[in-house]
Motif scaffolding. Structure first.
Motif, PDB file in Angstrom:
ATOM      1  N   ARG A  25       4.352  -2.684  -5.164  1.00 41.40           N
ATOM      2  CA  ARG A  25       3.504  -1.629  -5.688  1.00 41.40           C
ATOM      3  C   ARG A  25       2.151  -1.581  -5.067  1.00 41.40           C
ATOM      4  NH1 ARG A  25       5.474   1.102 -10.008  1.00 41.40           N
ATOM      5  NH2 ARG A  25       7.052   0.141 -11.289  1.00 41.40           N
ATOM      6  N   CYS A  26       1.658  -0.418  -4.699  1.00 33.58           N
ATOM      7  CA  CYS A  26       0.413  -0.338  -4.042  1.00 33.58           C
ATOM      8  C   CYS A  26      -0.538  -0.990  -4.853  1.00 33.58           C
ATOM      9  CB  CYS A  26      -0.008   1.294  -4.127  1.00 33.58           C
ATOM     10  SG  CYS A  26      -1.694   1.431  -3.431  1.00 33.58           S
ATOM     11  N   ILE A  27      -1.458  -2.016  -4.344  1.00 33.09           N
ATOM     12  CA  ILE A  27      -2.329  -2.503  -4.937  1.00 33.09           C
ATOM     13  C   ILE A  27      -3.395  -1.864  -5.801  1.00 33.09           C
ATOM     14  CG2 ILE A  27      -4.050  -3.041  -2.934  1.00 33.09           C
ATOM     15  CD1 ILE A  27      -2.879  -5.805  -5.543  1.00 33.09           C
ATOM     16  N   LYS A  28      -3.709  -0.654  -5.302  1.00 28.24           N
ATOM     17  CA  LYS A  28      -4.861   0.266  -5.859  1.00 28.24           C
ATOM     18  C   LYS A  28      -4.129   1.219  -7.055  1.00 28.24           C
ATOM     19  CE  LYS A  28      -8.894   1.838  -6.433  1.00 28.24           C
ATOM     20  NZ  LYS A  28      -9.562   1.214  -7.220  1.00 28.24           N
ATOM     21  N   CYS A  29      -3.199   1.807  -6.492  1.00 29.82           N
ATOM     22  CA  CYS A  29      -2.654   2.722  -7.575  1.00 29.82           C
ATOM     23  C   CYS A  29      -1.341   2.443  -8.360  1.00 29.82           C
ATOM     24  CB  CYS A  29      -2.498   4.320  -7.081  1.00 29.82           C
ATOM     25  SG  CYS A  29      -1.145   4.219  -5.681  1.00 29.82           S
ATOM     26  N   GLY A  30      -0.866   1.545  -7.782  1.00 30.48           N
ATOM     27  CA  GLY A  30       0.635   0.998  -8.375  1.00 30.48           C
ATOM     28  C   GLY A  30       1.918   1.676  -8.063  1.00 30.48           C
TER      29      GLY A  30
ATOM     30  N   LYS B 151      -6.439   7.839   0.581  1.00 36.05           N
ATOM     31  CA  LYS B 151      -7.304   7.957  -0.518  1.00 36.05           C
ATOM     32  C   LYS B 151      -7.384   6.467  -1.186  1.00 36.05           C
ATOM     33  CE  LYS B 151      -6.720  12.778  -2.193  1.00 36.05           C
ATOM     34  NZ  LYS B 151      -5.530  13.281  -2.830  1.00 36.05           N
ATOM     35  N   CYS B 152      -6.340   5.677  -1.232  1.00 36.83           N
ATOM     36  CA  CYS B 152      -6.168   4.445  -2.144  1.00 36.83           C
ATOM     37  C   CYS B 152      -7.022   3.525  -0.786  1.00 36.83           C
ATOM     38  CB  CYS B 152      -5.146   3.833  -2.018  1.00 36.83           C
ATOM     39  SG  CYS B 152      -4.293   4.705  -3.520  1.00 36.83           S
ATOM     40  N   GLU B 153      -6.531   3.609   0.379  1.00 34.44           N
ATOM     41  CA  GLU B 153      -7.454   2.849   1.423  1.00 34.44           C
ATOM     42  C   GLU B 153      -8.859   3.033   1.387  1.00 34.44           C
ATOM     43  OE1 GLU B 153      -6.067   4.573   5.291  1.00 34.44           O
ATOM     44  OE2 GLU B 153      -6.574   2.849   6.299  1.00 34.44           O
TER      45      GLU B 153
ATOM     46  N   TRP C  65       0.694  -1.308   0.011  1.00 33.43           N
ATOM     47  CA  TRP C  65       0.080  -0.089  -0.231  1.00 33.43           C
ATOM     48  C   TRP C  65       0.883   1.163   0.139  1.00 33.43           C
ATOM     49  CZ3 TRP C  65      -1.354   2.862   4.918  1.00 33.43           C
ATOM     50  CH2 TRP C  65      -2.080   3.734   4.697  1.00 33.43           C
ATOM     51  N   CYS C  66       0.534   2.158  -0.788  1.00 33.81           N
ATOM     52  CA  CYS C  66       1.506   3.341  -0.825  1.00 33.81           C
ATOM     53  C   CYS C  66       1.299   4.259   0.332  1.00 33.81           C
ATOM     54  CB  CYS C  66       1.031   4.296  -2.252  1.00 33.81           C
ATOM     55  SG  CYS C  66      -0.924   4.698  -2.070  1.00 33.81           S
ATOM     56  N   GLY C  67       0.584   4.007   1.168  1.00 28.36           N
ATOM     57  CA  GLY C  67       0.418   4.995   2.575  1.00 28.36           C
ATOM     58  C   GLY C  67      -0.706   6.176   2.176  1.00 28.36           C
TER      59      GLY C  67
END
Ligand SMILES: [Zn+2]
Length: 466
Positions: A448-453, A422-424, A417-419
């Protein structure tokens, strides 16, 4: 008849809680009555955990149930987080109160108002107070043990001279909870840190232990908060250090509740009912006479005398058949059952059944070692939940795979997760899964963040949760 787990897990859960006589619904919607059998489990939890709490250096005390509104309002994040769930007292007798009183949703504010008087110098630190109490949070969707308007818990509250000491305290409390869940409740847990969105209202950060239930949803077993100086600044809790300088204290709070009993049901239970870990089971052994024969009675009393320091019950009821009793005590999760009939008497033997595997075994009376059987059952339960958690912790390659696993299988998804909150938030809206924790043990590999990459080293556990 119990609902089967695979048919409707939520209904199975209610069937077991009610059928095993742990609790029942109360006339007040959203509250529950904890019945003697359920309360005996809580008492065993309390007894064992109280010792662990004291090992951390905390002493028990008791604070008022009512909290003046102005106290709650002192720490802005705290009041904002809790206000939707607070129950208020507006009248005393027939008279309207000058100031509303909150019924404690947690006790930081009522305690810290006096901590400022108790703490003057560095010699008063660390201060470590624990309270066993009831708590009220107005829940909209109550569930027995898991979410009720009123519940029982313990809350530890500490004050320290430095951030490092408070960090260490928060971590020690979490380690204690993890150890307790695993060693006493036989429930394997993943320790970690909560994200900003999931942390306690008013904390610097929150630590938690998360366990996977048999339906693939996560349950938070306990939390520990590093409160920083947020509350000490709002409540003016200062101390003079060795050089005579004034400093604000660093604080922690940590708690577990009767929710853990819900966790016990869902982590170990099967289609026959509850499976209780021997260490906290109200009865570790049930003895069932197969006939009302006098010789059977004698054999049983010989067995009873040999059961030293073991909590047992002999079910002598004559209205019920042995088969009926087997079902009843299986439903109530008694770890070990002993069956004695004329055959056992004649051969000086004992027939027993362990609740987790339900295999019937007969051995010589002299060879019967109930303590060893109970110890190994206790360990097996932990091993089973550990295996289950590992088997149901998934790695995913893409967000579509993430969604598929969360919807179909459940369990934990361990991913990057990118931290960014918003992705969360997006993931939660789209899948109902939340970040349960940022695990203590990080692999420090690039992902890589599973949502935004976006590239990230931050590994997290996602799951749907209770
Ligand atoms: Zn992202």
């Amino acid at each position: 008849m119990l609902t089967k787990q695979k048919d409707d897990f939520a209904k199975w859960y209610n069937d077991v809680v009610l059928g095993a006589d742990l609790a029942e619904y109360s006339p007040v919607k959203g509250c529950m009555i904890i019945k003697p059998y359920g309360y005996a489990i809580w008492e065993n939890i309390q007894k064992a955990m109280d010792i662990e709490i004291k090992k951390l250096g905390a002493s028990n005390a008791y604070f008022p149930l009512f909290i003046p509104e102005k106290f709650l309002k002192k720490e802005s994040e705290h009041v904002e987080g809790f206000s939707p769930q607070v129950a208020w007292v507006t009248h005393g007798g027939n008279k309207k109160l000058q100031e509303r009183l909150a019924i404690r949703p947690t006790s930081e504010t009522i305690m810290y108002d006096v901590f400022k008087n108790w703490i003057q110098s560095y010699r008063d630190l660390p201060l470590k107070i624990n309270q066993w109490a009831n708590i009220v949070r107005w829940e909209m969707r109550p569930r027995l043990f898991l979410r009720t308007l009123e519940f029982l818990w313990q809350e530890g509250h500490t004050a320290h001279a430095t951030k490092e000491e408070a960090d260490e305290m928060a971590e020690s409390a979490l380690r204690m909870y993890q150890g307790f869940a695993q060693d006493w409740l036989g429930i394997y847990c993943v320790p970690g840190k909560k994200t900003e969105a999931e942390k306690f209202a008013g904390a610097l950060y929150t630590l938690s232990v998360e366990a996977l239930m048999k339906d693939g949803k996560a349950l938070q077993m306990g939390t520990s908060h590093q409160l920083g100086q947020n509350f000490s600044k709002s409540f003016g809790i200062q101390f003079l250090d060795e050089k005579g300088r004034k400093n604000y204290v660093w604080q922690t709070s940590w708690g577990v509740s009767t929710r853990m009993i819900g966790g016990l049901v869902m982590a170990h239970g099967d289609d026959k009912g509850l499976i209780l870990p021997p260490k906290i089971a109200p009865y570790q052994i049930v003895i069932i006479p197969i006939s009302q024969d006098g010789l059977v009675k004698n054999h049983i009393s010989k067995i009873e005398k040999s059961l030293k320091e073991i909590r047992f019950i002999t079910d002598n009821r004559i209205q019920q058949t042995p088969g009926w009793k087997f079902n009843e005590w299986e439903l109530r999760g008694v770890p070990l059952r002993i069956e004695i009939g004329p055959k056992e008497v004649k051969e000086n033997k004992i027939t027993f059944v362990l609740r987790n595997n339900l295999k019937r075994q007969t051995i010589d009376f002299k060879q019967f070692n109930p303590k060893k059987l109970l110890d190994s059952l206790q360990k097996e339960l932990l091993a089973e939940t550990k295996n289950f958690t590992e088997e149901n912790t998934h790695q995913v390659k893409s967000y579509s795979e993430f969604k598929e696993i969360i919807n179909k299988k459940g369990g934990f998804i361990r991913t990057y997760w990118c931290g960014d909150s918003k992705c969360e938030k997006k993931i939660q809206e789209e899948t109902k899964a939340t970040i349960r924790c940022i695990p203590m043990r990080q692999k420090n590999k690039n992902g890589r963040c599973i949502k935004c990459g976006k590239e990230s080293k931050l590994e997290v556990f996602f799951a749907k949760a209770y």
